[in-house]
Design a protein around this motif. Structure first.
Motif, PDB file in Angstrom:
ATOM      1  N   UNK A 178      16.385   5.715  -2.349  1.00 45.36           N
ATOM      2  CA  UNK A 178      17.339   6.206  -1.186  1.00 45.36           C
ATOM      3  C   UNK A 178      16.723   7.085   0.186  1.00 45.36           C
ATOM      4  N   UNK A 179      15.823   8.261  -0.709  1.00 45.59           N
ATOM      5  CA  UNK A 179      15.532   8.994   0.496  1.00 45.59           C
ATOM      6  C   UNK A 179      14.689   8.382   1.183  1.00 45.59           C
ATOM      7  N   UNK A 180      13.157   7.846   0.074  1.00 46.26           N
ATOM      8  CA  UNK A 180      12.666   7.348   0.749  1.00 46.26           C
ATOM      9  C   UNK A 180      12.420   5.879   1.908  1.00 46.26           C
ATOM     10  N   UNK A 181      14.066   5.230   1.655  1.00 46.40           N
ATOM     11  CA  UNK A 181      14.043   4.243   2.789  1.00 46.40           C
ATOM     12  C   UNK A 181      14.854   4.343   3.598  1.00 46.40           C
TER      13      UNK A 181
ATOM     14  N   UNK B 117       8.140  -3.543   5.375  1.00 48.21           N
ATOM     15  CA  UNK B 117       7.945  -4.783   6.338  1.00 48.21           C
ATOM     16  C   UNK B 117       7.456  -3.485   6.848  1.00 48.21           C
ATOM     17  N   UNK B 118       5.982  -4.012   7.135  1.00 48.98           N
ATOM     18  CA  UNK B 118       4.763  -2.156   8.093  1.00 48.98           C
ATOM     19  C   UNK B 118       5.772  -2.563   9.594  1.00 48.98           C
ATOM     20  N   UNK B 119       5.388  -1.009  10.318  1.00 54.18           N
ATOM     21  CA  UNK B 119       6.513  -0.940  11.524  1.00 54.18           C
ATOM     22  C   UNK B 119       5.460  -1.074  12.481  1.00 54.18           C
ATOM     23  N   UNK B 120       4.523  -1.697  11.772  1.00 50.26           N
ATOM     24  CA  UNK B 120       3.443  -1.501  13.142  1.00 50.26           C
ATOM     25  C   UNK B 120       2.462  -3.109  13.062  1.00 50.26           C
ATOM     26  N   UNK B 121       2.455  -4.038  13.691  1.00 46.80           N
ATOM     27  CA  UNK B 121       1.727  -4.870  12.935  1.00 46.80           C
ATOM     28  C   UNK B 121       0.303  -4.982  13.402  1.00 46.80           C
TER      29      UNK B 121
ATOM     30  N   UNK C 234       8.917   4.347   7.387  1.00 45.57           N
ATOM     31  CA  UNK C 234       8.439   4.046   6.655  1.00 45.57           C
ATOM     32  C   UNK C 234       7.571   2.719   6.391  1.00 45.57           C
ATOM     33  N   UNK C 235       9.511   1.670   7.017  1.00 46.35           N
ATOM     34  CA  UNK C 235       9.595   0.524   6.555  1.00 46.35           C
ATOM     35  C   UNK C 235       9.827  -0.247   4.954  1.00 46.35           C
ATOM     36  N   UNK C 236      10.126   1.040   4.167  1.00 50.86           N
ATOM     37  CA  UNK C 236      11.156   0.178   3.301  1.00 50.86           C
ATOM     38  C   UNK C 236      12.209  -0.222   3.200  1.00 50.86           C
ATOM     39  N   UNK C 237      13.053  -0.698   2.476  1.00 51.87           N
ATOM     40  CA  UNK C 237      14.748  -0.556   2.862  1.00 51.87           C
ATOM     41  C   UNK C 237      15.260  -1.078   1.096  1.00 51.87           C
TER      42      UNK C 237
ATOM     43  N   UNK D 136       8.156  -8.328  -1.160  1.00 55.44           N
ATOM     44  CA  UNK D 136       9.000  -7.489  -2.494  1.00 55.44           C
ATOM     45  C   UNK D 136       7.847  -6.322  -2.630  1.00 55.44           C
ATOM     46  N   UNK D 137       8.180  -5.244  -2.766  1.00 60.25           N
ATOM     47  CA  UNK D 137       8.139  -3.803  -3.713  1.00 60.25           C
ATOM     48  C   UNK D 137       7.998  -3.785  -5.288  1.00 60.25           C
TER      49      UNK D 137
END
Length: 339
Positions: A87-90, A23-27, A94-97, A76-77
Motif C-alpha cells: 500500500x505504501x508503495x502504491x 504505468x510509467x508517469x513519463x512517456x 511512481x506509477x504503481x497501483x 501487470x507486475x
C-alpha cells in the motif's frame, strides 16, 4: 488483522504476491519498475520483491500466431510483500497501483506462490518475454488439466489445448481471471492428465486407442515371449498420462483401472498392480456393462494364467447386444484364446 468490507479477515503482516498495475508517469522518460522498487526500498526500508516480465499479447495473423508487445493491454507486475508495505508503495508517486478484488481475502488481486513460480518458469524459457492471452479470448473449460512430466517445462501445470489432428498442443497457465500465459508445442506424450474437461469424450478415446496395443502385448505374454520395446512404449506412455487422472463417472474409472491393472501385470510392476487393484475394487459395482466385464475377465484370464475365466467372460460377451469396434476386437481375442 484487518476487517474488510466483505467481512473477511486479512493479516497485514503476511507476505503475499500482489498483482499491480504499473504505468510509467513519463512517456518521454520511461520509468523502470525495478528501479522504482529499489528506490522505494532504500527510502522506506520495506522488504519487497518484484517480478516484472514483458507481457506480449498473441495476435492471430493470416497463417499463424505472432507475438505483439501490448503494454497498454497487459501492464501487470507482480510484487511480493506485506499489504501495508505494498500500500505504501502504491501511495508514492511512481506509477504503481493496487487492483481491487472484492472476492479476495485482502480485497486486492493476489495470486499464489505456485502460480508465480509457474509464470517465472515460462518467463525464463522465453527470455522474459511471456506470450499471453486474455482469458476472454479462449475457452479454458474445453481443455484438460495436465502436468508436464518431460521436456523443458517439467512440473508445470495448466490447461492443455491439443492441436487438431496433431501430437502436440499448447499449455495455458491462468495467472489472473483475465490473463493466461501460453507455452507452445508441448508434446502430448510429455503430459500427465490430471482432469479431463467436463463432458469430454477424450477419456474413452484414449482407452480405445491403447486397447489394441494391450491385446498385442498380451498375445506375446501368453506365448511366453518377452515384450519388445515398441510393444511396451505405448503402454508405459498411457500409464504415465492416465495413471493419476480423475474421471467423471465410476464406469469410466472402472474401465481405466482394468487397463492400468493389465499393463501393471504385463510389466511386472507390483506397486502399480496393487494400486490398480485397490481402485478397481472401489469401482467394481459400477462395472455393469457386459462388454467391460468380459474385457476385465479376458485380461485376468490371460495375465494370471487362469484360462477357466475365459468361459465366464465369453458368456458376458454373448449377452451384449451392441456391436462396436471395441466389441468386435474383444470377440476376436476371445476366439484366439479359446481356439
Amino acid at each position: 488483522m484487518e476487517m474488510l468490507a466483505s467481512g473477511t479477515m486479512c493479516r497485514v503482516d503476511e507476505e503475499r504476491w500482489f498483482v499491480l498495475n504499473h504505468i510509467p508517469l513519463s512517456q518521454s522518460r520511461q520509468s523502470r519498475a525495478d528501479a522504482e522498487i529499489e528506490l522505494f526500498k532504500r527510502i522506506s526500508g520495506c522488504d519487497l520483491f518484484l517480478f516484472a516480465p514483458t507481457l506480449v499479447k498473441m495476435v492471430k495473423g493470416r497463417e499463424k500466431l505472432r507475438m505483439q508487445e501490448s503494454p497498454l493491454l497487459f501492464h501487470y507486475v507482480f510484487v511480493r510483500g506485506r499489504l501495508e508495505d505494498v500500500r505504501a508503495l502504491c501511495g508514492a508517486t511512481n506509477g504503481f497501483s493496487l487492483i481491487k478484488d472484492r472476492a479476495g481475502s485482502c480485497g486486492y488481486l493476489v495470486i499464489s506462490t505456485a502460480a508465480v513460480e509457474a509464470f517465472m518458469q515460462v518467463a525464463r524459457m522465453y527470455h522474459n518475454e511471456v506470450p499471453c492471452f486474455s482469458t476472454y479470448e479462449i475457452d479454458l473449460e474445453k481443455g484438460d488439466e495436465v502436468e508436464v512430466v518431460e521436456g523443458d517445462f517439467p512440473g508445470l501445470r495448466g490447461t492443455y489445448i491439443p492441436k487438431r489432428g496433431g501430437r502436440s498442443g499448447n499449455l495455458l497457465i491462468e495467472v489472473t481471471q483475465s490473463l493466461a500465459a501460453v507455452v507452445y508445442d508441448i508434446k502430448a506424450d510429455y503430459v500427465r492428465i490430471l482432469k479431463f474437461a467436463k463432458g469430454s469424450k477424450r477419456p474413452n478415446d484414449q482407452m480405445d486407442a491403447v486397447i489394441p496395443k494391450l491385446y498385442k502385448a498380451m498375445r506375446t505374454y501368453s506365448a511366453g515371449g518377452q515384450l519388445r520395446r515398441e510393444e511396451m512404449a505405448p503402454l508405459l506412455v498411457f500409464c504415465r498420462r492416465m495413471g493419476s487422472v480423475k474421471l467423471e463417472t465410476p464406469k469410466l474409472n472402472a474401465r481405466l483401472q482394468v487397463i492400468l491393472l493389465a499393463i501393471a501385470r504385463l510389466m511386472g510392476d507390483r506397486e502399480a498392480e496393487a494400486r490398480a487393484e485397490t481402485r478397481l475394487q472401489k469401482y467394481a459395482a459400477a462395472m455393469t456393462n457386459p462388454s467391460t466385464r468380459a474385457f476385465a475377465l479376458l485380461c485376468e484370464a490371460v495375465l494370471t494364467h487362469t484360462p477357466s475365466l475365459l468361459s465366464e467372460g465369453a458368456e458376458f460377451l454373448d449377452i451384449s447386444v451392441k456391436t462396436s469396434i471395441f466389441q468386435n476386437s474383444l470377440r476376436n481375442e476371445y476366439a484366439f484364446y479359446l481356439s
